[in-house]
Write an enzyme that holds these catalytic residues in place. Structure first.
Site, PDB file in Angstrom:
ATOM      1  CB  CYS A  28      36.116 -14.286 -16.776  1.00 16.77           C
ATOM      2  SG  CYS A  28      37.410 -15.182 -17.641  1.00 16.77           S
ATOM      3  CG  ASP A  73      40.086 -12.974 -18.089  1.00 12.85           C
ATOM      4  OD1 ASP A  73      39.465 -11.915 -18.228  1.00 12.85           O
ATOM      5  OD2 ASP A  73      40.523 -13.377 -17.006  1.00 12.85           O
ATOM      6  CB  CYS A 122      41.875 -12.198 -13.562  1.00  9.06           C
ATOM      7  SG  CYS A 122      42.341 -13.921 -13.675  1.00  9.06           S
ATOM      8  CB  CYS A 160      42.767 -18.249 -14.182  1.00 10.04           C
ATOM      9  SG  CYS A 160      41.441 -17.408 -13.321  1.00 10.04           S
TER      10      CYS A 160
HETATM   11 FE1  FES Z   1      38.860 -15.630 -16.102  1.00  6.99          FE
HETATM   12 FE2  FES Z   1      40.892 -15.424 -14.542  1.00  6.99          FE
HETATM   13  S1  FES Z   1      38.912 -14.685 -14.147  1.00  6.99           S
HETATM   14  S2  FES Z   1      40.887 -16.198 -16.527  1.00  6.99           S
END
Ligand code: FES
Length: 126
Positions: A33, A35, A58, A102
């Site tokens: 993702c 992040d 997110c 996450c």
């Molecule tokens: Fe990757 Fe939340 S979508 S940490």
């Protein structure tokens, strides 16, 4: 759907920011993702006295960072190292299955920051 607690921590995240000259810093990212989470810790006499974070991610990642920072404060380094992904999810009142990864980031970033603190401490002793 997100729990009330997730929404609360997402809308009003606690302990956002950075600690200058932190005793430990840990950064983790998720390649899928994209992040990224960075945790900063201050430790005094074996107790985690302050935790701050910077999260580019997110809403769930922000809520996770916020709750992890609250969970770790006031704990011994050992206790804080033992915060698990599951305990983070429980504390938040659950996360949707797609968002469980996450929660891993939060516990991992905190652990990395504490490991960094322990490594620095070891170096100083030498
Ligand atoms: Fe990757 Fe939340 S979508 S940490």
């Amino acid at each position: 759907m997100y729990s009330k607690k997730v929404m609360d921590h997402f809308m009003k995240p606690r302990n956002v920011g950075e600690i200058k000259d932190a005793d430990g810093v840990g950064e983790v990212g998720n390649l899928v993702c994209g992040d990224v989470m960075t945790f900063y810790v201050r430790v005094k006499n074996g107790i985690v006295t302050d935790v701050r974070f910077k999260t580019f991610g997110c809403g769930a990642a922000i809520a996770v960072s916020s709750i992890v920072s609250e969970m770790a404060k006031g704990k011994t380094v050992e206790e804080a190292m033992n915060i698990t992904n599951e305990s983070v999810v429980d504390e938040l009142g659950g996360l949707p299955p797609l968002k469980l990864h996450c929660s891993n980031l939060g516990a991992d970033a905190l652990r990395k920051a504490l490991e960094n603190y322990l490594a620095k401490k070891k170096k100083k002793k030498k």
